[in-house]
Design a protein around this motif. Structure first.
Motif, PDB file in Angstrom:
ATOM      1  N   ARG A  51       0.811  -1.105   0.030  1.00  0.00           N
ATOM      2  CA  ARG A  51       0.074   0.078  -0.073  1.00  0.00           C
ATOM      3  C   ARG A  51       0.876   1.197  -0.011  1.00  0.00           C
ATOM      4  O   ARG A  51       1.796   1.375   0.777  1.00  0.00           O
ATOM      5  CB  ARG A  51      -0.861  -0.060   1.286  1.00  0.00           C
ATOM      6  CG  ARG A  51      -1.862   0.910   1.300  1.00  0.00           C
ATOM      7  CD  ARG A  51      -2.737   0.823   2.585  1.00  0.00           C
ATOM      8  NE  ARG A  51      -3.630  -0.487   2.260  1.00  0.00           N
ATOM      9  CZ  ARG A  51      -3.721  -1.580   2.914  1.00  0.00           C
ATOM     10  NH1 ARG A  51      -2.816  -1.377   4.280  1.00  0.00           N
ATOM     11  NH2 ARG A  51      -4.442  -2.826   2.837  1.00  0.00           N
ATOM     12  N   GLU A  95       0.827   5.613  -0.062  1.00  0.00           N
ATOM     13  CA  GLU A  95      -0.129   6.633   0.167  1.00  0.00           C
ATOM     14  C   GLU A  95       0.506   8.005  -0.234  1.00  0.00           C
ATOM     15  O   GLU A  95       1.763   8.262  -0.486  1.00  0.00           O
ATOM     16  CB  GLU A  95      -0.095   7.190   1.849  1.00  0.00           C
ATOM     17  CG  GLU A  95      -0.275   5.741   2.736  1.00  0.00           C
ATOM     18  CD  GLU A  95      -1.755   5.271   2.887  1.00  0.00           C
ATOM     19  OE1 GLU A  95      -2.654   6.088   2.252  1.00  0.00           O
ATOM     20  OE2 GLU A  95      -1.897   4.270   3.324  1.00  0.00           O
ATOM     21  N   ARG A 139      -4.949   6.870  -1.767  1.00  0.00           N
ATOM     22  CA  ARG A 139      -4.373   5.573  -1.210  1.00  0.00           C
ATOM     23  C   ARG A 139      -4.356   4.686  -2.296  1.00  0.00           C
ATOM     24  O   ARG A 139      -5.372   4.283  -2.964  1.00  0.00           O
ATOM     25  CB  ARG A 139      -5.218   5.188   0.246  1.00  0.00           C
ATOM     26  CG  ARG A 139      -4.665   3.581   0.436  1.00  0.00           C
ATOM     27  CD  ARG A 139      -5.318   3.221   1.571  1.00  0.00           C
ATOM     28  NE  ARG A 139      -4.551   3.745   2.821  1.00  0.00           N
ATOM     29  CZ  ARG A 139      -4.769   3.534   4.002  1.00  0.00           C
ATOM     30  NH1 ARG A 139      -5.924   2.761   4.529  1.00  0.00           N
ATOM     31  NH2 ARG A 139      -4.110   4.064   5.053  1.00  0.00           N
ATOM     32  N   ASN A 186      -3.704   0.612  -3.428  1.00  0.00           N
ATOM     33  CA  ASN A 186      -3.727  -0.745  -2.864  1.00  0.00           C
ATOM     34  C   ASN A 186      -2.899  -1.475  -4.095  1.00  0.00           C
ATOM     35  O   ASN A 186      -4.084  -1.725  -5.129  1.00  0.00           O
ATOM     36  CB  ASN A 186      -4.833  -1.156  -2.385  1.00  0.00           C
ATOM     37  CG  ASN A 186      -5.410  -0.280  -1.063  1.00  0.00           C
ATOM     38  OD1 ASN A 186      -5.075  -0.491  -0.033  1.00  0.00           O
ATOM     39  ND2 ASN A 186      -6.397   0.321  -1.513  1.00  0.00           N
ATOM     40  N   LEU A 235      -9.154  -0.616   2.950  1.00  0.00           N
ATOM     41  CA  LEU A 235     -10.343   0.273   2.216  1.00  0.00           C
ATOM     42  C   LEU A 235     -11.209   0.843   3.341  1.00  0.00           C
ATOM     43  O   LEU A 235     -11.542   1.802   3.220  1.00  0.00           O
ATOM     44  CB  LEU A 235     -11.139  -0.671   1.433  1.00  0.00           C
ATOM     45  CG  LEU A 235     -10.434  -1.077   0.194  1.00  0.00           C
ATOM     46  CD1 LEU A 235     -11.398  -2.063  -0.618  1.00  0.00           C
ATOM     47  CD2 LEU A 235     -10.167   0.333  -0.653  1.00  0.00           C
ATOM     48  N   SER A 290      -9.188   3.770   5.346  1.00  0.00           N
ATOM     49  CA  SER A 290      -8.644   4.681   4.559  1.00  0.00           C
ATOM     50  C   SER A 290      -9.029   6.105   4.948  1.00  0.00           C
ATOM     51  O   SER A 290     -10.365   6.322   4.964  1.00  0.00           O
ATOM     52  CB  SER A 290      -8.881   4.587   3.103  1.00  0.00           C
ATOM     53  OG  SER A 290      -8.338   5.421   2.445  1.00  0.00           O
ATOM     54  N   ALA A 342      -8.087   8.521   2.930  1.00  0.00           N
ATOM     55  CA  ALA A 342      -7.899   9.332   1.732  1.00  0.00           C
ATOM     56  C   ALA A 342      -9.177   9.592   0.940  1.00  0.00           C
ATOM     57  O   ALA A 342     -10.156   8.877   1.116  1.00  0.00           O
ATOM     58  CB  ALA A 342      -7.179   8.376   0.669  1.00  0.00           C
ATOM     59  N   TRP A 402      -9.339   9.240  -2.187  1.00  0.00           N
ATOM     60  CA  TRP A 402      -9.614   8.404  -3.474  1.00  0.00           C
ATOM     61  C   TRP A 402      -8.763   7.174  -3.209  1.00  0.00           C
ATOM     62  O   TRP A 402      -7.619   7.163  -2.473  1.00  0.00           O
ATOM     63  CB  TRP A 402      -8.749   9.125  -4.743  1.00  0.00           C
ATOM     64  CG  TRP A 402      -9.626  10.152  -5.321  1.00  0.00           C
ATOM     65  CD1 TRP A 402      -9.263  11.586  -5.125  1.00  0.00           C
ATOM     66  CD2 TRP A 402     -10.948  10.085  -6.168  1.00  0.00           C
ATOM     67  NE1 TRP A 402     -10.114  12.178  -5.837  1.00  0.00           N
ATOM     68  CE2 TRP A 402     -11.040  11.549  -6.493  1.00  0.00           C
ATOM     69  CE3 TRP A 402     -11.611   9.194  -6.631  1.00  0.00           C
ATOM     70  CZ2 TRP A 402     -12.085  11.850  -7.040  1.00  0.00           C
ATOM     71  CZ3 TRP A 402     -12.632   9.606  -7.357  1.00  0.00           C
ATOM     72  CH2 TRP A 402     -13.048  10.932  -7.749  1.00  0.00           C
ATOM     73  N   ASN A 403      -9.604   6.090  -3.171  1.00  0.00           N
ATOM     74  CA  ASN A 403      -9.041   4.885  -2.908  1.00  0.00           C
ATOM     75  C   ASN A 403      -8.871   3.895  -4.436  1.00  0.00           C
ATOM     76  O   ASN A 403      -9.970   3.360  -4.778  1.00  0.00           O
ATOM     77  CB  ASN A 403      -9.931   4.135  -1.678  1.00  0.00           C
ATOM     78  CG  ASN A 403      -9.837   4.440  -0.449  1.00  0.00           C
ATOM     79  OD1 ASN A 403      -9.125   4.439   0.278  1.00  0.00           O
ATOM     80  ND2 ASN A 403     -11.077   5.193  -0.227  1.00  0.00           N
ATOM     81  N   VAL A 415     -16.979   2.053   0.890  1.00  0.00           N
ATOM     82  CA  VAL A 415     -15.573   2.736   0.679  1.00  0.00           C
ATOM     83  C   VAL A 415     -15.663   4.125  -0.003  1.00  0.00           C
ATOM     84  O   VAL A 415     -16.634   4.194  -1.180  1.00  0.00           O
ATOM     85  CB  VAL A 415     -14.928   1.879  -0.163  1.00  0.00           C
ATOM     86  CG1 VAL A 415     -13.531   2.422  -0.406  1.00  0.00           C
ATOM     87  CG2 VAL A 415     -14.648   0.509   0.781  1.00  0.00           C
ATOM     88  N   PRO A 439     -13.904   4.477  -4.724  1.00  0.00           N
ATOM     89  CA  PRO A 439     -13.175   3.274  -5.154  1.00  0.00           C
ATOM     90  C   PRO A 439     -12.918   3.503  -6.581  1.00  0.00           C
ATOM     91  O   PRO A 439     -14.124   3.544  -7.166  1.00  0.00           O
ATOM     92  CB  PRO A 439     -13.752   2.148  -4.581  1.00  0.00           C
ATOM     93  CG  PRO A 439     -15.180   2.528  -4.487  1.00  0.00           C
ATOM     94  CD  PRO A 439     -15.332   4.023  -4.136  1.00  0.00           C
TER      95      PRO A 439
END
Length: 516
Positions: free
Chosen positions: A299, A301, A307, A309, A347, A350, A352, A354-355, A398, A401
């Motif tokens: 992961r 950042e 974030r 993944n 997730l 997070s 963030a 945006w994932n 989430v 995503p």
């Protein structure tokens, strides 16, 4: 982090090819006093160039591999070689901020992975290596933003599937001009296929690679593409593998053809392939293989903006199925239990805006049966329906995503649905399946449309599909993601003309993607 390059930056980009050539031939030297203290090395010791990867707010991985005879095992003596490195705030190295000495070891193909720390967030840096009186090309890299940075922008280039024999890697020349902050490569960096004279270039060797030496030679050949080398030297990369880095359609420790490769033989092949992969990629020591195992899911950042993944959809997956009922078997897994839990935890927790999920293979449904009924593409997430559907259901909880994928050799941009079996199901995210860099060559567009246009009605979630070669470019900001599909007119010649095939937008907190 994006915008028009400065005059100094433009000069650096245009000079890159000349610097690569000079360093590879050994024409750049240290002063005579410094040379005297080193054991001379052959010319071309930096023939494979330089690279950086996996940016952190305070760190970056710097990579090179000493290889004066790149297609013949490397050509280095069977000894440990000290390699000096330095990283600076300017391309002339007047403001060096870190320096040290790494050791290029024969057991790792004389590759060098320097995990530099103590850097400043969101900054560009320049780096180089010295060994045996030779100086490497100069590379440029960039650290990730400060962990608490909520604004700004991030330019990401998505690439995959570069088959040497199918064409030149011309999309990278355009990618270089677009100056991304980071390149995300989601698989098929090399192809394990046997040499063929059918395309514009021919694989080295006499057959598929099985041994470490053979995989090293194959990677070295690919690294010799000048556009790929220049792109590696100008931005940090985040990489993961798919199948062709080892064997087509492998799963876990099961080869494509188990009747031809015994279990022990394939484990040996995995071991060789993973070591060669590590030796040629700018990744941290956490990815040093343990025999037929390598840790690639991780992961990264980019402040509070994004974030990332990065998945591994090969090592832990159940064997590929071949029928409808099998694809709906709840015992099948793409990720394995541990990686799946790791992803869900990342997730759910997070911070963030945006994932992002880097998935080597397509997550959205591909129904290849026109009309009633469904026929799926089993090598992708369609072959692992229960796990895929559970993950899509998780996406409802989430924030923003977005899945970034490869494998298909096509641009396929889709809404992600909570349940693809129900047309009225909610949209829960967006997916960008990037086209290939060169795989499939200059594809027959009429044949592509004859095959896929009749499927549009059965796949209403598809927003853009196309069969040109290229890559995707994303400008990520708090309010949305602006995406461009960049394509080239040919990969059958060393130079190509690039253009934007499609422009798309993902709005923050509005699941799905739209064409603009």
């Amino acid at each position: 982090m994006t915008g028009t390059p400065s005059p100094d930056r433009r000069r650096f980009l245009t000079a890159g090819a000349a610097v690569l050539a000079a360093a590879a031939s050994g024409q750049l030297w240290l002063p005579a006093s410094a040379q005297a203290a080193e054991t001379p090395l052959p010319e071309g010791v930096f023939s494979l160039g330089v690279a950086s990867g996996d940016p952190l707010p305070d760190g970056i991985v710097l990579w090179t591999r000493l290889a004066p005879a790149p297609l013949d095992g490397g050509g280095m003596p069977d000894t440990v070689v000290p390699v000096a490195w330095e990283i600076a705030e300017d391309e002339r190295f007047r403001r060096t901020v870190r320096r040290g000495t790494a050791h290029a070891r024969p057991e790792y193909g004389h590759s060098v992975h320097v995990d530099v720390r103590g850097l400043r967030p969101g900054r560009s840096y320049w780096y180089r290596f010295r060994a045996g009186g030779r100086v490497s090309p100069t590379g440029r890299t960039r650290t990730a933003p400060h962990p608490h940075a909520a604004g700004g922008s991030l330019r990401v280039a998505l690439a995959s599937c570069q088959n040497w024999q199918h064409g030149y890697f011309t999309p990278y020349a355009d990618m270089l001009a677009q100056d991304p902050d980071v390149v995300l490569f989601v698989g098929d960096y090399i192809y394990e296929s046997t040499p063929s004279s059918a395309g514009p270039r021919r694989h080295e060797g006499t057959g598929e690679p099985y041994t470490l030496a053979q995989y090293r030679n194959r990677y070295a050949q690919y690294r010799g593409d000048p556009d790929l080398a220049a792109m590696h030297a100008n931005a940090p990369w985040v990489v993961t593998f798919d199948d062709h880095e080892v064997d087509n359609d492998w799963a876990g420790q099961i080869p494509q053809d188990p009747d031809k490769q015994s279990h022990d033989a394939f484990v040996a092949r995995l071991t060789a392939a993973f070591q060669a992969y590590y030796e040629h990629m700018p990744v941290r020591a956490a990815a040093i293989p343990d025999g037929p195992h390598i840790r690639m899911h991780r992961r990264l950042e980019f402040g509070r903006l994004a974030r990332l993944n990065v998945l591994d959809t090969r090592q832990f997956r159940s064997d590929q199925v071949t029928g409808q009922a099998a694809a709906e078997d709840p015992s099948l897994t793409m990720l394995g239990a541990a990686q799946k839990q790791w992803l869900l935890d990342g997730l759910r927790r997070s911070p963030a805006r945006w994932n992002l999920i880097a998935s080597q293979i397509m997550m959205a449904e591909t129904d290849i049966l026109p009309g009633e009924g469904k026929l799926w593409y089993y090598d992708a997430w369609d072959g692992y329906q229960v796990e895929r559907n559970a993950l899509l259901d998780e996406f409802t909880r989430v924030r923003n995503p977005v899945v970034l994928s490869g494998d298909r050799h096509l641009t396929m941009i889709s809404d992600l649905k909570q349940d693809f079996a129900e047309p009225s199901s909610a949209v829960v995210g967006a997916e960008f399946v990037g086209t290939s860099v060169s795989s499939n060559g200059d594809q027959d567009q009429a044949a592509f449309h004859a095959q896929f246009d009749p499927l549009r009605a059965d796949n209403p979630h598809w927003k853009v599909i196309d069969a040109h070669r290229g890559y995707h470019l994303f400008d990520i900001r708090r309010d949305g993601i602006d995406a461009r599909v960049r394509t080239v007119d040919t990969v059958l010649a060393p130079r190509a003309v690039a253009s934007t095939f499609a422009t798309l937008r993902v709005e923050t907190d509005e699941p799905g993607v739209r064409v603009v």
